[in-house]
Design an enzyme around this catalytic site. Structure first.
Site, PDB file in Angstrom:
ATOM      1  N   ARG A 100      -9.594  21.337 -29.406  1.00 36.82           N
ATOM      2  CA  ARG A 100     -11.062  21.399 -29.389  1.00 36.82           C
ATOM      3  C   ARG A 100     -11.498  22.165 -28.153  1.00 36.82           C
ATOM      4  O   ARG A 100     -10.670  22.524 -27.310  1.00 36.82           O
ATOM      5  CB  ARG A 100     -11.629  19.982 -29.316  1.00 36.82           C
ATOM      6  CG  ARG A 100     -11.073  19.241 -28.113  1.00 36.82           C
ATOM      7  CD  ARG A 100     -11.698  17.892 -27.902  1.00 36.82           C
ATOM      8  NE  ARG A 100     -10.857  17.038 -27.088  1.00 36.82           N
ATOM      9  CZ  ARG A 100     -10.786  17.061 -25.768  1.00 36.82           C
ATOM     10  NH1 ARG A 100     -11.512  17.914 -25.078  1.00 36.82           N
ATOM     11  NH2 ARG A 100      -9.971  16.241 -25.116  1.00 36.82           N
ATOM     12  N   LYS A 107       3.408   5.734 -22.835  1.00 37.49           N
ATOM     13  CA  LYS A 107       2.168   6.392 -23.270  1.00 37.49           C
ATOM     14  C   LYS A 107       1.919   6.093 -24.734  1.00 37.49           C
ATOM     15  O   LYS A 107       2.835   6.188 -25.549  1.00 37.49           O
ATOM     16  CB  LYS A 107       2.376   7.915 -23.212  1.00 37.49           C
ATOM     17  CG  LYS A 107       1.699   8.616 -22.110  1.00 37.49           C
ATOM     18  CD  LYS A 107       1.869  10.123 -22.332  1.00 37.49           C
ATOM     19  CE  LYS A 107       1.690  10.838 -21.032  1.00 37.49           C
ATOM     20  NZ  LYS A 107       1.830  12.282 -21.193  1.00 37.49           N
ATOM     21  N   GLY A 161      -7.901  10.003 -22.966  1.00 35.01           N
ATOM     22  CA  GLY A 161      -8.699   9.435 -21.873  1.00 35.01           C
ATOM     23  C   GLY A 161      -7.899   8.481 -20.991  1.00 35.01           C
ATOM     24  O   GLY A 161      -8.467   7.587 -20.365  1.00 35.01           O
ATOM     25  N   ASN A 173      -4.972  19.792 -26.684  1.00 28.83           N
ATOM     26  CA  ASN A 173      -6.288  19.336 -27.129  1.00 28.83           C
ATOM     27  C   ASN A 173      -6.842  20.382 -28.088  1.00 28.83           C
ATOM     28  O   ASN A 173      -7.022  21.544 -27.717  1.00 28.83           O
ATOM     29  CB  ASN A 173      -7.220  19.119 -25.949  1.00 28.83           C
ATOM     30  CG  ASN A 173      -6.791  17.907 -25.149  1.00 28.83           C
ATOM     31  OD1 ASN A 173      -6.444  16.870 -25.712  1.00 28.83           O
ATOM     32  ND2 ASN A 173      -6.764  18.028 -23.843  1.00 28.83           N
ATOM     33  N   GLU A 226      -1.820  21.511 -22.385  1.00 33.70           N
ATOM     34  CA  GLU A 226      -1.749  20.871 -21.069  1.00 33.70           C
ATOM     35  C   GLU A 226      -0.297  20.744 -20.600  1.00 33.70           C
ATOM     36  O   GLU A 226       0.573  20.335 -21.369  1.00 33.70           O
ATOM     37  CB  GLU A 226      -2.378  19.470 -21.129  1.00 33.70           C
ATOM     38  CG  GLU A 226      -3.866  19.519 -21.453  1.00 33.70           C
ATOM     39  CD  GLU A 226      -4.569  18.175 -21.253  1.00 33.70           C
ATOM     40  OE1 GLU A 226      -5.780  18.188 -21.007  1.00 33.70           O
ATOM     41  OE2 GLU A 226      -3.898  17.119 -21.358  1.00 33.70           O
ATOM     42  N   LYS A 249     -10.144  13.667 -15.510  1.00 34.87           N
ATOM     43  CA  LYS A 249     -10.449  14.796 -14.633  1.00 34.87           C
ATOM     44  C   LYS A 249     -11.797  14.633 -13.938  1.00 34.87           C
ATOM     45  O   LYS A 249     -12.753  14.148 -14.544  1.00 34.87           O
ATOM     46  CB  LYS A 249     -10.460  16.085 -15.468  1.00 34.87           C
ATOM     47  CG  LYS A 249      -9.108  16.356 -16.111  1.00 34.87           C
ATOM     48  CD  LYS A 249      -9.206  17.322 -17.276  1.00 34.87           C
ATOM     49  CE  LYS A 249      -7.865  17.403 -17.994  1.00 34.87           C
ATOM     50  NZ  LYS A 249      -7.974  18.096 -19.278  1.00 34.87           N
ATOM     51  N   VAL A 266     -14.331  19.850 -21.965  1.00 36.39           N
ATOM     52  CA  VAL A 266     -15.432  19.700 -21.007  1.00 36.39           C
ATOM     53  C   VAL A 266     -15.397  20.834 -19.974  1.00 36.39           C
ATOM     54  O   VAL A 266     -16.431  21.395 -19.607  1.00 36.39           O
ATOM     55  CB  VAL A 266     -15.325  18.329 -20.291  1.00 36.39           C
ATOM     56  CG1 VAL A 266     -16.374  18.194 -19.201  1.00 36.39           C
ATOM     57  CG2 VAL A 266     -15.425  17.183 -21.286  1.00 36.39           C
TER      58      VAL A 266
END
Ligand code: ADP
Length: 447
Positions: free
Chosen positions: A291, A158, A164, A289, A275, A237, A294
């Site tokens: 922020r 990773k 994304g 994350n 997460e 997602k 979505v």
């Protein structure tokens, strides 16, 4: 409270932030590129400032132009939405240096969580379980390969700066390691300008379960339950729901406790998401994350709390309006991301929307940034809207979702709506019986 804020974003999220600001009596400034002169967020805001050409590098990523627009219009604060500059600590520093307020966490919090390797080290120290693997500084290929052997194949390479799903490679066998590493590094370098990686145990059949957290500047941090985002393609997602199907009280307590611990470890202020991957009774931190996400409306649906209202309130110096014991959840919510894409190949489908009709009725919310006659520019993310459905329980929610999908009309372009109409009739989805690989397998079978 602020009198005026600038929204450094476009599309559905800019419209969504404007709605809450207006409710709070806060005036809004939109910014827009050439391609967005006739966009909905420009129509909806009280004022709008043109910031440049259509490509994002000439407009929505130009922190200097955005700050200049805020100063010129007398905005006191900047809401970044998600994407673009929302997790860029240098932009936060520039906003603060200009005497403005960033509606989000501090630059230090973003830096602490911005790189997956540093975040994992920090979480390990705070006692939060992380995916087993190597997340050290040294990057020699021989070392990484030997770490991969120690971890045990399959492994996941990773990009530490990743997002994304970019710069991520699953490796089955030691023989494939060096090639996978080079290609992950190339992709990471191109996307993030940083080719450093971590190597993780590839978790075989996990669910992606994340916890919404919220902190203020008075040392408070709360959670707002979990979301299950296991329906993914290419690590992105597609459907999100809350609560997670099959969640038990004991597991929820363990996961939300870990998430609040993580937020407190970095003195987090604002909305954030921790997460985790969950498999066979174990859960592991993958990233935070820093922020608004979505999928935040599913949390708003079950808790009744307007997360953008809390963001603006906390940024303007207020405390959280709720205490942990007051945050209850009610029923079940599901979100479908509606993209201007071919529903089978997922290739973008920009063009003019000839007819746009959204479903209505009890428990239905549509957040979108488009309208009938709107021409979708080819420069930006293909998300054109989100359908969020709430019901008293998951069964009612699914029934309502099916009805809402039938009612939704988007003509003139291809969208992912037909995929959702398919999925809503699927037994595994109906039973909540899916892991992060389920959707890819389903799509491969359909081809
Ligand atoms: P990004 O920041 O690029 O979105 P994440 O670390 O959040 O990357 O991972 C994205 C998705 O990739 C996860 O939701 C999950 O589906 C998958 N994933 C991440 N880590 C692992 C792992 N160790 N094993 C299996 N799948 C993983």
């Amino acid at each position: 409270m602020f009198a005026k804020i600038l929204i450094a974003n476009r599309g559905e999220i800019a419209c969504r932030v404007i709605r809450t600001a207006r409710k709070m009596g806060v005036r809004t400034i939109a910014v827009y590129s050439d391609a967005d002169a006739r966009s909905l967020h420009v129509e909806m805001a009280d004022e709008a400032v043109h910031i440049g050409l259509s490509p994002v590098g000439e407009s929505y990523l130009r922190g200097d132009k955005i700050i200049a627009a805020a100063l010129a219009t007398g905005a006191q604060a900047i809401h970044p939405g998600y994407g673009f500059l929302s997790e860029n600590p240098d932009f936060v520093d520039q906003v603060v240096a200009a005497g403005l307020i960033f509606i989000g966490p501090s630059a230090a919090s973003i830096r602490a969580m911005g790189l997956k390797d540093a975040a994992k080290r920090l979480m390990e120290k705070a006692g939060v379980p992380v995916v087993p693997g190597y997340h050290g500084e040294a990057q020699e290929i021989v070392l990484l390969a030997s770490k991969a052997r120690e971890i045990g194949y399959p492994v996941l390479i990773k990009a530490r700066a990743g997002g994304g799903g970019k710069g991520m490679r699953r490796v089955e066998h030691p023989d494939e390691f060096s090639e996978a590493l080079s290609s992950a590094r190339r992709e990471a370098k191109a996307a993030f300008g940083d080719d450093r990686v971590l190597v993780e145990k590839y978790v075989d059949k996990p669910r992606h379960i994340e916890v919404q957290v919220f902190g203020d500047n008075f040392g408070n941090a709360v959670h707002l339950y979990e979301r299950d985002c296991s329906a993914q393609r290419r690590h992105q997602k597609v459907i999100e729901e809350s609560p997670a199907p099959g969640m038990t009280e004991a597991l929820r307590k363990a996961m939300t406790d870990a998430a609040v611990k993580a937020a407190k470890a970095i003195h987090y202020s604002g909305a954030g998401t921790i997460e985790f991957l969950y498999e066979n009774g174990e859960f592991y931190f993958i990233e935070m994350n820093t922020r608004l996400q979505v999928e935040h409306p599913v949390t708003e649906a079950i808790t009744g709390i307007d997360l953008v209202h809390e963001q603006i309130r906390v940024a303007s110096g207020g405390g959280l309006s709720v205490k942990q014991e007051d945050i209850k959840f009610n029923g079940h919510a599901i979100e479908c991301r509606i993209n201007a894409e071919d529903p089978r190949t997922f290739t973008p489908s920009p063009g003019t929307i000839t007819h746009f009709h959204t479903p209505g009725g009890l428990g239905i919310r549509v957040d979108s940034g488009v309208y009938s006659g709107y021409k979708i520019p080819p420069y930006y993310d293909s998300l054109i809207g989100k359908l969020i459905v709430h019901g008293r329980n998951r069964v009612e929610c699914m029934m309502r979702l099916r009805r809402a999908l039938d009612e939704f009309v988007v003509d003139g372009i291809k969208t992912t709506l037909p995929l959702f109409r398919d999925l809503v009739g699927n037994a595994d989805i109906a039973n909540g019986d899916y892991d992060i690989h389920w959707l890819e397998k389903y799509l491969a079978k359909e081809d």
